[in-house]
Design a protein around this motif. Sequence first.
Motif, PDB file in Angstrom:
ATOM      1  N   LEU A 246      63.349  52.186  35.163  1.00  0.00           N
ATOM      2  CA  LEU A 246      61.947  52.348  35.096  1.00  0.00           C
ATOM      3  C   LEU A 246      60.870  51.333  35.723  1.00  0.00           C
ATOM      4  O   LEU A 246      59.997  52.376  36.172  1.00  0.00           O
ATOM      5  CB  LEU A 246      62.069  53.290  33.844  1.00  0.00           C
ATOM      6  CG  LEU A 246      63.299  54.422  33.612  1.00  0.00           C
ATOM      7  CD1 LEU A 246      63.249  54.424  31.597  1.00  0.00           C
ATOM      8  CD2 LEU A 246      62.555  55.838  34.267  1.00  0.00           C
ATOM      9  N   ILE A 247      60.889  50.603  35.277  1.00  0.00           N
ATOM     10  CA  ILE A 247      59.835  49.640  35.881  1.00  0.00           C
ATOM     11  C   ILE A 247      59.882  49.651  37.543  1.00  0.00           C
ATOM     12  O   ILE A 247      58.409  49.762  37.857  1.00  0.00           O
ATOM     13  CB  ILE A 247      60.581  48.064  34.990  1.00  0.00           C
ATOM     14  CG1 ILE A 247      60.497  48.525  33.666  1.00  0.00           C
ATOM     15  CG2 ILE A 247      59.024  47.314  35.769  1.00  0.00           C
ATOM     16  CD1 ILE A 247      60.534  46.357  32.809  1.00  0.00           C
ATOM     17  N   ALA A 248      61.012  49.549  38.581  1.00  0.00           N
ATOM     18  CA  ALA A 248      60.252  49.914  39.498  1.00  0.00           C
ATOM     19  C   ALA A 248      59.879  50.968  39.677  1.00  0.00           C
ATOM     20  O   ALA A 248      59.630  51.406  41.160  1.00  0.00           O
ATOM     21  CB  ALA A 248      62.352  49.494  40.291  1.00  0.00           C
ATOM     22  N   VAL A 249      60.437  51.572  39.707  1.00  0.00           N
ATOM     23  CA  VAL A 249      60.400  53.502  39.224  1.00  0.00           C
ATOM     24  C   VAL A 249      58.453  53.632  39.183  1.00  0.00           C
ATOM     25  O   VAL A 249      57.915  54.381  40.310  1.00  0.00           O
ATOM     26  CB  VAL A 249      60.846  54.778  39.087  1.00  0.00           C
ATOM     27  CG1 VAL A 249      60.021  55.819  39.247  1.00  0.00           C
ATOM     28  CG2 VAL A 249      61.947  54.549  39.242  1.00  0.00           C
ATOM     29  N   ALA A 250      57.942  53.064  38.059  1.00  0.00           N
ATOM     30  CA  ALA A 250      57.213  52.647  38.012  1.00  0.00           C
ATOM     31  C   ALA A 250      55.730  52.234  38.577  1.00  0.00           C
ATOM     32  O   ALA A 250      54.814  52.793  39.217  1.00  0.00           O
ATOM     33  CB  ALA A 250      56.698  51.805  36.315  1.00  0.00           C
ATOM     34  N   VAL A 251      56.528  50.858  39.660  1.00  0.00           N
ATOM     35  CA  VAL A 251      55.724  50.622  40.667  1.00  0.00           C
ATOM     36  C   VAL A 251      54.661  51.335  41.230  1.00  0.00           C
ATOM     37  O   VAL A 251      54.250  51.146  41.747  1.00  0.00           O
ATOM     38  CB  VAL A 251      56.097  49.592  41.080  1.00  0.00           C
ATOM     39  CG1 VAL A 251      55.589  48.730  42.359  1.00  0.00           C
ATOM     40  CG2 VAL A 251      56.255  48.210  39.938  1.00  0.00           C
ATOM     41  N   THR A 252      55.758  52.780  41.751  1.00  0.00           N
ATOM     42  CA  THR A 252      56.005  53.732  43.163  1.00  0.00           C
ATOM     43  C   THR A 252      54.242  54.407  42.337  1.00  0.00           C
ATOM     44  O   THR A 252      53.460  55.649  42.987  1.00  0.00           O
ATOM     45  CB  THR A 252      56.735  54.363  43.231  1.00  0.00           C
ATOM     46  OG1 THR A 252      57.184  55.187  42.355  1.00  0.00           O
ATOM     47  CG2 THR A 252      57.652  53.463  43.862  1.00  0.00           C
ATOM     48  N   ALA A 253      54.080  54.105  40.731  1.00  0.00           N
ATOM     49  CA  ALA A 253      53.427  55.272  40.178  1.00  0.00           C
ATOM     50  C   ALA A 253      52.066  54.726  40.720  1.00  0.00           C
ATOM     51  O   ALA A 253      50.920  55.170  39.983  1.00  0.00           O
ATOM     52  CB  ALA A 253      53.427  55.331  38.556  1.00  0.00           C
ATOM     53  N   LEU A 254      51.598  53.642  40.935  1.00  0.00           N
ATOM     54  CA  LEU A 254      50.506  52.449  40.785  1.00  0.00           C
ATOM     55  C   LEU A 254      50.079  51.808  42.627  1.00  0.00           C
ATOM     56  O   LEU A 254      50.748  50.491  42.501  1.00  0.00           O
ATOM     57  CB  LEU A 254      50.314  51.795  39.660  1.00  0.00           C
ATOM     58  CG  LEU A 254      50.048  51.930  38.765  1.00  0.00           C
ATOM     59  CD1 LEU A 254      50.785  50.787  37.345  1.00  0.00           C
ATOM     60  CD2 LEU A 254      49.409  53.038  38.117  1.00  0.00           C
ATOM     61  N   PRO A 255      49.902  52.779  43.522  1.00  0.00           N
ATOM     62  CA  PRO A 255      49.815  52.593  44.559  1.00  0.00           C
ATOM     63  C   PRO A 255      48.932  51.542  45.120  1.00  0.00           C
ATOM     64  O   PRO A 255      49.514  50.749  45.925  1.00  0.00           O
ATOM     65  CB  PRO A 255      50.010  53.614  45.928  1.00  0.00           C
ATOM     66  CG  PRO A 255      49.121  54.941  44.447  1.00  0.00           C
ATOM     67  CD  PRO A 255      50.351  54.709  43.449  1.00  0.00           C
ATOM     68  N   ARG A 256      48.173  51.554  44.101  1.00  0.00           N
ATOM     69  CA  ARG A 256      46.410  50.123  44.513  1.00  0.00           C
ATOM     70  C   ARG A 256      46.916  48.978  43.593  1.00  0.00           C
ATOM     71  O   ARG A 256      46.139  49.052  43.913  1.00  0.00           O
ATOM     72  CB  ARG A 256      45.015  51.441  44.007  1.00  0.00           C
ATOM     73  CG  ARG A 256      45.115  52.804  45.059  1.00  0.00           C
ATOM     74  CD  ARG A 256      44.161  53.440  45.210  1.00  0.00           C
ATOM     75  NE  ARG A 256      43.961  54.464  46.055  1.00  0.00           N
ATOM     76  CZ  ARG A 256      42.576  55.108  45.535  1.00  0.00           C
ATOM     77  NH1 ARG A 256      41.794  54.973  45.057  1.00  0.00           N
ATOM     78  NH2 ARG A 256      43.084  56.387  46.743  1.00  0.00           N
ATOM     79  N   GLY A 257      48.207  48.940  42.663  1.00  0.00           N
ATOM     80  CA  GLY A 257      47.912  48.392  41.240  1.00  0.00           C
ATOM     81  C   GLY A 257      47.757  48.757  40.454  1.00  0.00           C
ATOM     82  O   GLY A 257      47.347  49.699  39.803  1.00  0.00           O
ATOM     83  N   GLY A 258      47.716  47.714  39.261  1.00  0.00           N
ATOM     84  CA  GLY A 258      47.356  48.391  37.999  1.00  0.00           C
ATOM     85  C   GLY A 258      48.261  47.551  37.074  1.00  0.00           C
ATOM     86  O   GLY A 258      49.311  46.961  37.303  1.00  0.00           O
ATOM     87  N   GLU A 259      48.451  48.536  35.798  1.00  0.00           N
ATOM     88  CA  GLU A 259      49.200  47.897  34.626  1.00  0.00           C
ATOM     89  C   GLU A 259      50.213  48.485  34.380  1.00  0.00           C
ATOM     90  O   GLU A 259      50.249  49.776  34.416  1.00  0.00           O
ATOM     91  CB  GLU A 259      48.253  47.713  33.215  1.00  0.00           C
ATOM     92  CG  GLU A 259      48.445  46.584  31.996  1.00  0.00           C
ATOM     93  CD  GLU A 259      47.982  46.363  30.944  1.00  0.00           C
ATOM     94  OE1 GLU A 259      46.934  45.658  31.127  1.00  0.00           O
ATOM     95  OE2 GLU A 259      47.874  47.656  30.291  1.00  0.00           O
ATOM     96  N   ILE A 260      51.716  47.943  34.139  1.00  0.00           N
ATOM     97  CA  ILE A 260      52.677  48.890  33.362  1.00  0.00           C
ATOM     98  C   ILE A 260      53.011  48.611  32.584  1.00  0.00           C
ATOM     99  O   ILE A 260      53.031  47.529  32.370  1.00  0.00           O
ATOM    100  CB  ILE A 260      53.734  48.686  34.396  1.00  0.00           C
ATOM    101  CG1 ILE A 260      53.639  48.989  35.974  1.00  0.00           C
ATOM    102  CG2 ILE A 260      55.208  49.440  33.779  1.00  0.00           C
ATOM    103  CD1 ILE A 260      54.583  48.846  36.824  1.00  0.00           C
TER     104      ILE A 260
END
Length: 214
Positions: free
Chosen positions: A124-138
Motif C-alpha cells: 500500500l505504501i508503494a502504491v501510495a507513491v503513485t497517488a502523489l506524482p508531484r511528491g508530497g506526504e504519505i
Amino acid sequence: MSESKRAHPTDLELAALISSKICHDVIGPVGAIYNGLEILNEDDDAEAQSYALSVIRNVTEQASARLQFARFAFGAAGSAGAQIDLGTAEQISRGFIGQGKHKLVWIGFPGYMVKDKVKLLLNLIAVAVTALPRGGEIEVRLEGTAEAPSFALRCKGTGARAPQHLGEFIAGDGAPPLDALTIQAYYTWRLAQASGMSLSIIKDGADVVLSAAG
C-alpha cells in the motif's frame, strides 16, 4: 471484467511479473552505478571523481533500499506463518521512500504482525507513491491491534489522485492487463483478499486516503 470472470495469473506467471517489477525498480540505480564507475575509470579530474563517488554512494543506497523493500513486500521474508516486526517494516519503508520528493509519516504501535498483513501495508505504501506524482506526504496510520489491524494512508500533495490501477482492481471492472507496471496494484489487491481485509480509496478534500480494514 468482474472478479468472478477474471483469469488470475498462474503461480509461474505471477512470479515472472513480480520479478519483472523488481528488475524494473532496480535497473535505474544499477545502471547509474555502472556509469559512475566508468567516470572513475576514464576521468582523472578530481571534481569528476568526487561527483562519480557521490553518485555511486547515493544510488547504491537507493538500490539497497529498494531490494530490501522488495524482499519483504514481495518475498517470503520468513517461513510460512511468520510474523514481522513493525519497527522493521517502518525502517524499510523509510528507506524505500528515501529523501526525495516524498515524505513518510508513520503513526502506529510497536509489536509483531502476521506476514501477509505487513506485506499488504508495504505494498500500500508503494502504491501510495503513485497517488502523489508531484511528491508530497504519505501519512501511514495503524489502528486496532496487531491481530486485527486497520491501515489508513493519507496522501497529501499537489495533484493528489487515486493511485494507478488499484481502484480498477478493487472495482473488478476495467482493470488493465498485467505487466511490470500494473502488477504492484494487482498484488496489493490479492494480498488484501488473502489477509481478509477490504480496500477503499476516497478523496478527502485535496487528499487521497487509502484504507484497509478487516
